[in-house]
Design an enzyme around this catalytic site. Structure first.
Site, PDB file in Angstrom:
ATOM      1  N   TYR A   1      66.382  35.199  58.120  1.00 35.79           N
ATOM      2  CA  TYR A   1      65.249  35.054  57.227  1.00 35.79           C
ATOM      3  C   TYR A   1      64.154  34.629  57.921  1.00 35.79           C
ATOM      4  CZ  TYR A   1      63.000  32.833  53.158  1.00 35.79           C
ATOM      5  OH  TYR A   1      62.101  32.428  52.164  1.00 35.79           O
TER       6      TYR A   1
ATOM      7  N   LYS B   1      60.579  36.610  57.852  1.00 37.61           N
ATOM      8  CA  LYS B   1      59.562  36.246  57.234  1.00 37.61           C
ATOM      9  C   LYS B   1      58.290  36.103  58.658  1.00 37.61           C
ATOM     10  CE  LYS B   1      60.537  35.432  53.232  1.00 37.61           C
ATOM     11  NZ  LYS B   1      59.902  36.386  52.022  1.00 37.61           N
TER      12      LYS B   1
HETATM   13  N1  LIG Z   1      61.591  28.780  46.966  1.00 38.22           N
HETATM   14  C1  LIG Z   1      61.185  28.877  48.243  1.00 38.22           C
HETATM   15  O1  LIG Z   1      61.404  27.526  48.935  1.00 38.22           O
HETATM   16  C2  LIG Z   1      60.618  29.546  49.244  1.00 38.22           C
HETATM   17  C3  LIG Z   1      60.032  29.105  50.136  1.00 38.22           C
HETATM   18  C4  LIG Z   1      59.317  30.121  51.045  1.00 38.22           C
HETATM   19  C5  LIG Z   1      59.319  31.442  50.559  1.00 38.22           C
HETATM   20  N2  LIG Z   1      59.681  31.682  49.570  1.00 38.22           N
HETATM   21  C6  LIG Z   1      59.681  33.267  49.190  1.00 38.22           C
HETATM   22  O2  LIG Z   1      59.145  33.642  47.922  1.00 38.22           O
HETATM   23  C7  LIG Z   1      59.678  34.803  47.257  1.00 38.22           C
HETATM   24  C8  LIG Z   1      59.987  34.489  45.989  1.00 38.22           C
HETATM   25  O3  LIG Z   1      61.087  33.464  46.056  1.00 38.22           O
HETATM   26  P1  LIG Z   1      61.774  32.640  44.879  1.00 38.22           P
HETATM   27  O4  LIG Z   1      62.189  31.274  45.477  1.00 38.22           O
HETATM   28  O5  LIG Z   1      61.042  32.657  43.790  1.00 38.22           O
HETATM   29  O6  LIG Z   1      63.302  33.174  44.605  1.00 38.22           O
HETATM   30  P2  LIG Z   1      63.996  33.727  43.333  1.00 38.22           P
HETATM   31  O7  LIG Z   1      65.400  33.862  44.045  1.00 38.22           O
HETATM   32  O8  LIG Z   1      63.723  32.963  42.164  1.00 38.22           O
HETATM   33  O9  LIG Z   1      63.184  35.096  42.828  1.00 38.22           O
HETATM   34  C9  LIG Z   1      63.537  36.227  43.853  1.00 38.22           C
HETATM   35  C10 LIG Z   1      63.435  37.559  42.966  1.00 38.22           C
HETATM   36  O10 LIG Z   1      63.519  38.574  43.603  1.00 38.22           O
HETATM   37  C11 LIG Z   1      64.518  39.608  42.953  1.00 38.22           C
HETATM   38  N3  LIG Z   1      65.014  40.345  44.073  1.00 38.22           N
HETATM   39  C12 LIG Z   1      65.771  40.105  44.961  1.00 38.22           C
HETATM   40  N4  LIG Z   1      66.057  41.185  45.743  1.00 38.22           N
HETATM   41  C13 LIG Z   1      65.492  42.131  45.297  1.00 38.22           C
HETATM   42  C14 LIG Z   1      65.464  43.477  45.518  1.00 38.22           C
HETATM   43  N5  LIG Z   1      66.227  44.032  46.576  1.00 38.22           N
HETATM   44  N6  LIG Z   1      64.563  44.519  44.787  1.00 38.22           N
HETATM   45  C15 LIG Z   1      63.904  43.960  43.653  1.00 38.22           C
HETATM   46  N7  LIG Z   1      63.888  42.635  43.541  1.00 38.22           N
HETATM   47  C16 LIG Z   1      64.695  41.803  44.049  1.00 38.22           C
HETATM   48  C17 LIG Z   1      65.392  38.525  42.353  1.00 38.22           C
HETATM   49  O11 LIG Z   1      65.790  39.318  41.426  1.00 38.22           O
HETATM   50  C18 LIG Z   1      64.601  37.454  41.866  1.00 38.22           C
HETATM   51  O12 LIG Z   1      64.146  37.987  40.673  1.00 38.22           O
HETATM   52  C19 LIG Z   1      60.786  35.148  48.277  1.00 38.22           C
HETATM   53  O13 LIG Z   1      59.967  36.229  49.163  1.00 38.22           O
HETATM   54  C20 LIG Z   1      60.848  33.865  49.174  1.00 38.22           C
HETATM   55  O14 LIG Z   1      61.565  34.276  50.283  1.00 38.22           O
HETATM   56  C21 LIG Z   1      60.489  30.999  48.678  1.00 38.22           C
END
Ligand SMILES: NC(=O)c1ccc[n+]([C@@H]2O[C@H](COP(=O)([O-])OP(=O)(O)OC[C@H]3O[C@@H](n4cnc5c(N)ncnc54)[C@H](O)[C@@H]3O)[C@@H](O)[C@H]2O)c1
Length: 254
Positions: free
Chosen positions: A160, A164
């Site tokens: 991951y 990123k």
């Molecule tokens: N939540 C955190 O702490 C955090 C921190 C840093 C970065 N992020 C990044 O933010 C972004 C959103 O994360 P989140 O926390 O809202 O996660 P989440 O799991 O709530 O949402 C992720 C969404 O992506 C969709 N998804 C996954 N694989 C997919 C694919 N192959 N094709 C299409 N859709 C797909 C899922 O169905 C889901 O709706 C991600 O890139 C994550 O890495 C999150």
């Protein structure tokens, strides 16, 4: 009014998650006046987001798409251009994580996490660029993470962090290629945000433990991230490219 997105068309990937960052981004872009295409593997979730977006008085479209399948991305681009005439904004938000140590990580784990986070950013950006270049305008915002900069340490594995981090480098390289066409490529690097990506929103006690050494003493909210996306997606941010904004409550400063 600054940061007005009226008349703009945005695509947000991974925007079907109920408490996710993508849904919040889609709603925030809509509040600024943009029409928003919601894509996610989860079509039901995408439809829910699209209905909320439409309630803001803009147009929306929910499309099922796996962001690592080129033909499905091409279909989203085609449908967006047929419906709205153009693509101004792409937010590469879809992502997954996995809490696994390298010694326990399989090659399949590596491929899945790197592909969904990083390869998708390449494929989706490549797919929208011909339209953006033709219009001499575009804003691409990629979702990185604090894990890219400090080597994980919260939840995700090394795959991951690598993905990123690759997103940041990819964005810098691409921004040099397309800046002369009026297109900017930037990223957001969120810290820990209260969403379901770790398998459910943590309870208050766990959140307290997870945030005790974060200067702002709280987890981020999806809206914290969405606000930064709206800024980078705006016309006014046109002289910022190849950059990233840390949205992490001060947990990492560089
Ligand atoms: N939540 C955190 O702490 C955090 C921190 C840093 C970065 N992020 C990044 O933010 C972004 C959103 O994360 P989140 O926390 O809202 O996660 P989440 O799991 O709530 O949402 C992720 C969404 O992506 C969709 N998804 C996954 N694989 C997919 C694919 N192959 N094709 C299409 N859709 C797909 C899922 O169905 C889901 O709706 C991600 O890139 C994550 O890495 C999150």
């Amino acid at each position: 009014m600054l940061f007005n997105l009226k008349g703009r068309t945005a695509i947000v990937t991974g925007a079907g998650s109920k408490r996710g960052i993508g849904r919040s981004i889609a709603l925030a872009l809509a509040e600024q006046g943009a029409d928003v295409v919601i894509c996610d593997m989860n079509l039901e979730g995408a439809k829910e987001t699209a209905a909320e977006v439409a309630s803001k008085g803009v147009k929306s479209l929910a499309l099922q798409c796996n962001v690592i399948v080129e033909s499905e991305i091409a279909a989203v681009v085609k449908q967006t251009v047929e419906t709205f005439g153009k693509i101004d904004i792409l937010v590469n938000n879809a992502g997954i994580t996995q809490p696994v140590k390298v010694l326990d990580m399989t090659e399949a784990d590596w491929d899945r996490v790197v592909d969904v986070n990083m390869k998708s950013t390449f494929l989706c950006s490549k797919a929208v660029l011909p339209n953006m270049i033709a219009n001499k305008y575009g804003r691409i915002v990629n979702m990185s993470s604090v894990s890219a900069k400090r080597g994980g340490g919260v939840f995700g594995g090394a795959h991951y962090s690598a993905a990123k981090s690759g997103i940041l480098a990819f964005g810098k390289a691409l921004s040099r290629e397309v800046a002369p066409e009026g297109i900017t490529i930037n990223a957001i690097a969120p810290g820990i945000v209260a969403t379901d990506i770790r398998g459910g929103v943590e309870d208050e006690e766990t959140q307290k433990k997870m945030t005790s050494d974060i200067p702002c003493r709280r987890m981020g909210t999806p809206l914290d991230v969405a606000a930064a996306v709206c800024f980078l997606a705006s016309t006014e941010a046109g002289y910022i490219t190849g950059e990233e904004i840390d949205v992490n409550g001060g947990s990492h400063m560089d």
